[in-house]
Motif scaffolding. Structure first.
Motif, PDB file in Angstrom:
ATOM      1  N   GLY A   1      46.164 -25.633 -18.814  1.00  0.00           N
ATOM      2  CA  GLY A   1      45.266 -24.530 -18.502  1.00  0.00           C
ATOM      3  C   GLY A   1      45.527 -23.903 -17.146  1.00  0.00           C
TER       4      GLY A   1
ATOM      5  N   GLN B   1      46.645 -18.979 -17.983  1.00  0.00           N
ATOM      6  CA  GLN B   1      45.391 -18.753 -17.282  1.00  0.00           C
ATOM      7  C   GLN B   1      44.327 -18.234 -18.259  1.00  0.00           C
ATOM      8  N   HIS B   2      44.741 -17.917 -19.473  1.00  0.00           N
ATOM      9  CA  HIS B   2      43.878 -17.214 -20.432  1.00  0.00           C
ATOM     10  C   HIS B   2      43.419 -18.139 -21.554  1.00  0.00           C
ATOM     11  N   GLU B   3      42.142 -18.243 -21.710  1.00  0.00           N
ATOM     12  CA  GLU B   3      41.515 -19.126 -22.693  1.00  0.00           C
ATOM     13  C   GLU B   3      41.998 -18.843 -24.116  1.00  0.00           C
TER      14      GLU B   3
ATOM     15  N   LEU C   1      45.313 -20.422 -24.995  1.00  0.00           N
ATOM     16  CA  LEU C   1      45.182 -21.860 -25.204  1.00  0.00           C
ATOM     17  C   LEU C   1      44.590 -22.157 -26.583  1.00  0.00           C
ATOM     18  N   ILE C   2      43.600 -21.380 -26.978  1.00  0.00           N
ATOM     19  CA  ILE C   2      42.978 -21.546 -28.297  1.00  0.00           C
ATOM     20  C   ILE C   2      43.992 -21.279 -29.399  1.00  0.00           C
TER      21      ILE C   2
ATOM     22  N   PRO D   1      43.067 -29.124 -19.830  1.00  0.00           N
ATOM     23  CA  PRO D   1      42.337 -27.857 -19.834  1.00  0.00           C
ATOM     24  C   PRO D   1      41.981 -27.341 -18.439  1.00  0.00           C
TER      25      PRO D   1
ATOM     26  N   TYR E   1      38.804 -25.162 -17.310  1.00  0.00           N
ATOM     27  CA  TYR E   1      38.095 -24.897 -18.572  1.00  0.00           C
ATOM     28  C   TYR E   1      37.444 -26.157 -19.148  1.00  0.00           C
TER      29      TYR E   1
ATOM     30  N   THR F   1      33.751 -25.753 -18.803  1.00  0.00           N
ATOM     31  CA  THR F   1      33.097 -24.467 -19.065  1.00  0.00           C
ATOM     32  C   THR F   1      33.307 -23.875 -20.453  1.00  0.00           C
ATOM     33  N   SER F   2      34.279 -24.344 -21.207  1.00  0.00           N
ATOM     34  CA  SER F   2      34.670 -23.604 -22.407  1.00  0.00           C
ATOM     35  C   SER F   2      34.249 -24.268 -23.714  1.00  0.00           C
TER      36      SER F   2
ATOM     37  N   SER G   1      34.449 -22.622 -26.473  1.00  0.00           N
ATOM     38  CA  SER G   1      35.465 -22.149 -27.421  1.00  0.00           C
ATOM     39  C   SER G   1      36.668 -23.089 -27.460  1.00  0.00           C
ATOM     40  N   LEU G   2      37.110 -23.580 -26.314  1.00  0.00           N
ATOM     41  CA  LEU G   2      38.215 -24.554 -26.302  1.00  0.00           C
ATOM     42  C   LEU G   2      37.768 -25.872 -26.922  1.00  0.00           C
TER      43      LEU G   2
END
Length: 143
Positions: A8, A49-51, A54-55, A72, A75, A78-79, A81-82
């Protein structure tokens, strides 16, 4: 066996970013060590750097049966979604080992909660670059 090393935000700055916390090895150094430890593995690496990137990488791992060594980074805390993408990857049959160079539990209180740990196959933290090697060992042992 296929393994994705998924890193991440800010991990592209390893070796120069807070080496007292994250160590002196670069991201490339860590990847080269893993490849040397397991040359038979089909390696893939994604750092972003972008969520969303990664997803998408986790979705691809789920679709292809690729195991994942996942740091991660920020993230972690905080994520949602991940977290959901890790859960679906594990549900699809891939191992996802959450790794951290430092020990988040020994750091600032906002780092103490991982949204990822509850759905990952396991978590390894606090061993510097050795966290990645330990994750490799776990994945190999599970095969």
């Amino acid at each position: 066996m296929r393994i994705l090393v998924l890193n991440g935000p800010n991990l592209n700055r390893l070796g120069t970013r807070e080496p007292g916390i994250y160590g002196a090895l670069s991201e490339q150094d860590i990847l080269e060590r893993l490849k040397a430890e397991a040359p038979e593995v089909e390696w893939r690496h994604v750092q972003s750097q972008h969520e969303g990137v990664l997803i998408e990488a986790l979705h691809e791992a789920a679709d292809t049966g690729t195991h994942v060594i996942f740091n991660p980074a920020g993230y972690t805390h905080t994520s949602v979604s991940l977290r959901d993408a890790v859960a679906l990857t594990v549900e699809a049959g891939s191992l996802v080992v959450e790794v951290h160079l430092s020990n988040p539990a020994a750091r600032e209180s906002f780092r103490h909660t991982s949204l990822i740990s509850a759905v990952a196959s396991g978590t390894i933290a606090g061993f510097g670059a050795g966290s990645y090697s330990a994750a490799l060992h776990v994945i190999r042992s599970a095969q």
